[in-house]
Write an enzyme that holds these catalytic residues in place. Structure first.
Site, PDB file in Angstrom:
ATOM      1  CD  GLU A 168      14.629   0.963   7.589  1.00  0.00           C
ATOM      2  OE1 GLU A 168      15.066   2.047   8.004  1.00  0.00           O
ATOM      3  OE2 GLU A 168      15.320  -0.056   7.512  1.00  0.00           O
TER       4      GLU A 168
ATOM      5  CB  CYS B  20      13.793   9.151   7.360  1.00  0.00           C
ATOM      6  SG  CYS B  20      14.649   8.126   6.165  1.00  0.00           S
TER       7      CYS B  20
ATOM      8  CD  GLU C  57      11.012  12.565  11.048  1.00  0.00           C
ATOM      9  OE1 GLU C  57       9.916  12.191  11.492  1.00  0.00           O
ATOM     10  OE2 GLU C  57      11.687  11.887  10.264  1.00  0.00           O
TER      11      GLU C  57
ATOM     12  CE  LYS D 191      -1.327   3.105   2.639  1.00  0.00           C
ATOM     13  NZ  LYS D 191      -1.600   4.267   1.791  1.00  0.00           N
TER      14      LYS D 191
HETATM   15  P1  NAP Z   1       3.090   8.195   7.863  1.00  0.00           P
HETATM   16  O1  NAP Z   1       2.025   9.166   8.159  1.00  0.00           O
HETATM   17  O2  NAP Z   1       3.478   7.214   8.910  1.00  0.00           O
HETATM   18  O3  NAP Z   1       2.636   7.461   6.508  1.00  0.00           O
HETATM   19  C1  NAP Z   1       3.414   6.459   5.917  1.00  0.00           C
HETATM   20  C2  NAP Z   1       2.498   5.395   5.348  1.00  0.00           C
HETATM   21  O4  NAP Z   1       1.710   4.845   6.396  1.00  0.00           O
HETATM   22  C3  NAP Z   1       1.520   5.924   4.303  1.00  0.00           C
HETATM   23  O5  NAP Z   1       1.361   4.932   3.301  1.00  0.00           O
HETATM   24  C4  NAP Z   1       0.230   6.075   5.112  1.00  0.00           C
HETATM   25  O6  NAP Z   1      -0.927   5.944   4.358  1.00  0.00           O
HETATM   26  C5  NAP Z   1       0.342   4.908   6.049  1.00  0.00           C
HETATM   27  N1  NAP Z   1      -0.456   5.051   7.267  1.00  0.00           N
HETATM   28  C6  NAP Z   1      -0.904   6.185   7.859  1.00  0.00           C
HETATM   29  N2  NAP Z   1      -1.613   5.874   8.983  1.00  0.00           N
HETATM   30  C7  NAP Z   1      -1.594   4.515   9.088  1.00  0.00           C
HETATM   31  C8  NAP Z   1      -2.128   3.594  10.026  1.00  0.00           C
HETATM   32  N3  NAP Z   1      -2.802   3.982  11.102  1.00  0.00           N
HETATM   33  N4  NAP Z   1      -1.920   2.269   9.818  1.00  0.00           N
HETATM   34  C9  NAP Z   1      -1.216   1.853   8.741  1.00  0.00           C
HETATM   35  N5  NAP Z   1      -0.685   2.678   7.820  1.00  0.00           N
HETATM   36  C10 NAP Z   1      -0.867   3.988   7.994  1.00  0.00           C
HETATM   37  O7  NAP Z   1       4.453   8.903   7.468  1.00  0.00           O
HETATM   38  P2  NAP Z   1       4.652  10.101   6.442  1.00  0.00           P
HETATM   39  O8  NAP Z   1       4.465  11.354   7.182  1.00  0.00           O
HETATM   40  O9  NAP Z   1       3.912   9.893   5.204  1.00  0.00           O
HETATM   41  O10 NAP Z   1       6.186   9.874   6.082  1.00  0.00           O
HETATM   42  C11 NAP Z   1       7.204  10.519   6.699  1.00  0.00           C
HETATM   43  C12 NAP Z   1       7.761   9.650   7.850  1.00  0.00           C
HETATM   44  O11 NAP Z   1       8.411   8.522   7.306  1.00  0.00           O
HETATM   45  C13 NAP Z   1       8.812  10.422   8.616  1.00  0.00           C
HETATM   46  O12 NAP Z   1       8.678  10.190   9.986  1.00  0.00           O
HETATM   47  C14 NAP Z   1      10.110   9.807   8.095  1.00  0.00           C
HETATM   48  O13 NAP Z   1      11.191   9.938   8.948  1.00  0.00           O
HETATM   49  C15 NAP Z   1       9.709   8.386   7.866  1.00  0.00           C
HETATM   50  N6  NAP Z   1      10.628   7.742   6.929  1.00  0.00           N
HETATM   51  C16 NAP Z   1      11.511   6.834   7.417  1.00  0.00           C
HETATM   52  C17 NAP Z   1      12.413   6.215   6.562  1.00  0.00           C
HETATM   53  C18 NAP Z   1      13.391   5.213   7.069  1.00  0.00           C
HETATM   54  O14 NAP Z   1      13.979   4.517   6.258  1.00  0.00           O
HETATM   55  N7  NAP Z   1      13.598   5.089   8.367  1.00  0.00           N
HETATM   56  C19 NAP Z   1      12.410   6.541   5.206  1.00  0.00           C
HETATM   57  C20 NAP Z   1      11.504   7.485   4.741  1.00  0.00           C
HETATM   58  C21 NAP Z   1      10.599   8.081   5.614  1.00  0.00           C
HETATM   59  P3  NAP Z   1      -1.733   7.235   3.832  1.00  0.00           P
HETATM   60  O15 NAP Z   1      -0.826   7.883   2.864  1.00  0.00           O
HETATM   61  O16 NAP Z   1      -2.932   6.639   3.220  1.00  0.00           O
HETATM   62  O17 NAP Z   1      -1.995   8.084   5.043  1.00  0.00           O
END
Ligand code: NAP
Length: 463
Positions: free
Chosen positions: A232, A266, A366, A157
């Protein structure tokens, strides 16, 4: 389309495409199909799977321009960065196409002549992935490549903001000959699909890249069926510049790690810690470099800094800047915005803040934006203390040419990825991942295929 996700261009707010939202029944059927196809895919020999992953990589390389264009349209990143991400994504396929051939077992000398002890590894089963919008190609490739190479089937997804890159990548996988149900995607609400994935009896592993709070929910929800989990998660990278550092080099590297993808990575430097004796000299060079960065539409070849992904992200960054200013930070450049809330685009010019202190939000949360907070330290021990004072432990950077300082920093920083005079340490052949609340498991390198494998021990008796 009635039930659809509207994918918009964050540089203009314009609609790019509507993507169908899958119904609960469709998602459950896709999980069943992934489970069924595991039976045949896992039995195909590793060399044939490798050949198919290679063929997929080849298709990605042949379609590099189109993929990068899609990525820039839906994510906003400069086209040159999107082209780099396509190469980076393919490098995971290339690495794991080879690594899948090296999933070795072992034999253990038995404690009696009548026994033999053999250890083998086998794929865990259907893998369900959830990925973020900031690297729509690479975050998927880092999961799909080792999963398929290990013999697992895969369903993803992608983020609602950027599903088009994942859809195109999966179309290319099918064109390359990987069977339809071996790699699939579904679209819809993250929360709903997360629940369907975690409660499904067919899914044996959840692999997630995204924020720490969502990661925690997925770990909790996976507990009911004891699924394997890889996480991650978020980061808050410190970047330390020691007294002896080469300041020109450090300034250029810090620009690259801070402002790549408009600071929406990230691993991007979130706290810049500079020795007090050189903080003014470093800041002057850093600001001069930041002033050269061009803000604009990623499709324009001059652009270095694209838009912020959405209003929520924009509001968070602006609130961190305002909070820092209220508490005494000085703006050296930036704090300028090109915004049209009606149309739906949000640009933030590269912003450098001086005199940042521990009380400011930006030193704890962050940022995910093009804002560089600079603070100073007196001793290297103090720098480590500041650096480690966070629940995150993803990436850290330091600049020094003194091997004693470098060794001390390497050994004492509680981060999974450390760049020593290196602002871009990530590579397909190296293990990427975080400590503490930044995650569980590693992607890339030898370590990246292990989370997709189960160890089985066979004891043969009565010989
Ligand atoms: P996010 O809100 O956690 O969303 C990431 C994914 O999770 C999206 O596909 C989102 O779907 C889905 N999601 C949201 N709520 C969910 C739930 N309750 N249950 C299951 N899935 C759910 O993160 P983001 O703001 O898009 O991305 C940025 C974050 O990713 C930052 O914290 C960054 O540091 C982290 N990141 C980490 C890495 C690493 O390798 N460590 C790499 C890149 C990014 P929807 O789009 O449909 O909401």
């Amino acid at each position: 389309m009635t039930n659809s996700i509207k994918v918009t261009n964050p540089a203009t707010g314009e609609l790019i495409q509507e993507v169908k939202v899958n119904s609960e029944d469709e998602i459950k059927q896709a999980l069943k199909n992934g489970h069924e196809s595991f039976k045949s895919w896992s039995k195909i020999n590793a060399h044939e799977r490798s050949r198919l992953i290679d063929a997929w990589s080849q298709k990605i390389k042949e379609n590099k321009e189109e993929l990068a264009h899609i990525m820039t349209l839906e994510n906003g990143k400069p086209l040159k960065e999107a082209l780099g991400e396509v190469d980076y994504s393919a490098s995971y396929l290339d690495w794991y196409a080879e690594e899948g051939k090296r999933v070795y077992g072992r034999t253990i000398p038995a404690h009696t002549e009548s026994k033999r002890i053999i250890v083998t590894q086998q794929p865990v089963g259907l893998v369900a992935a959830i990925t973020p919008w900031n690297f729509p190609g690479a975050m998927m490739a880092r999961k799909a490549a080792p999963a398929l190479a290990a013999g697992c089937t895969f369903i993803i997804k992608p983020a609602a903001e950027t599903p088009l890159t994942a859809i195109k990548l999966i179309e290319l996988a099918h064109e390359a000959g990987i069977p339809e149900h071996v790699i699939q995607y579904v679209n819809g609400s993250g929360k709903q699909i997360g629940e369907l994935f975690t409660e499904s009896e067919y899914v044996r592993k959840i692999t997630f890249t995204g924020s720490t709070p969502v990661g925690k929910t997925l770990i909790q929800d996976s507990a009911s069926t004891i699924k394997h989990v890889s996480m991650e998660l978020g980061g808050h990278a410190p970047l330390i510049i020691a007294e002896d550092a080469d300041l020109d080099f450090a300034a250029k590297q810090t620009i690259a790690t801070k402002f790549r993808n408009a600071g929406q990575t990230c691993v991007c430097a979130n706290r810049i810690l500079v020795h007090e004796s050189i903080v003014d000299a470093f800041t002057e060079k850093f600001v001069a470099e930041a002033e050269k960065l061009k803000v604009g539409n990623g499709l324009d070849s001059e652009t270095d800094i694209g838009p912020i992904i959405n209003e929520k992200g924009f509001d968070k960054i602006v609130s961190q800047i305002n909070n820092a200013i209220e508490k005494g930070a000085q703006v050296l450049v930036g704090n300028k915005f090109d915004v049209d809330k009606e149309k739906g685009y949000f640009f933030i010019h590269p912003t450098v803040l001086k005199n940042v202190t521990a009380e400011m939000d930006i030193m704890h949360e962050e940022t995910f934006g093009p804002v560089a907070p600079i603070t100073s330290f007196k001793t290297i021990e103090e720098a480590v203390e500041i650096a480690n004072s966070t629940p995150y432990g993803l990436a850290a950077y330091f600049f020094t040419n003194n091997y004693q300082t470098g060794t001390y920093l390497h050994e004492n920083l509680d981060f999974g990825i450390v760049g020593w005079n290196d602002g871009a340490p990530s590579a397909a052949h190296a293990p990427f991942g975080g400590m503490k609340e930044s995650g569980l498991g590693r992607e890339g390198g030898l370590e990246g295929i292990e989370p997709y494998l189960e160890t089985k021990y066979l004891s043969i008796g009565n010989l």
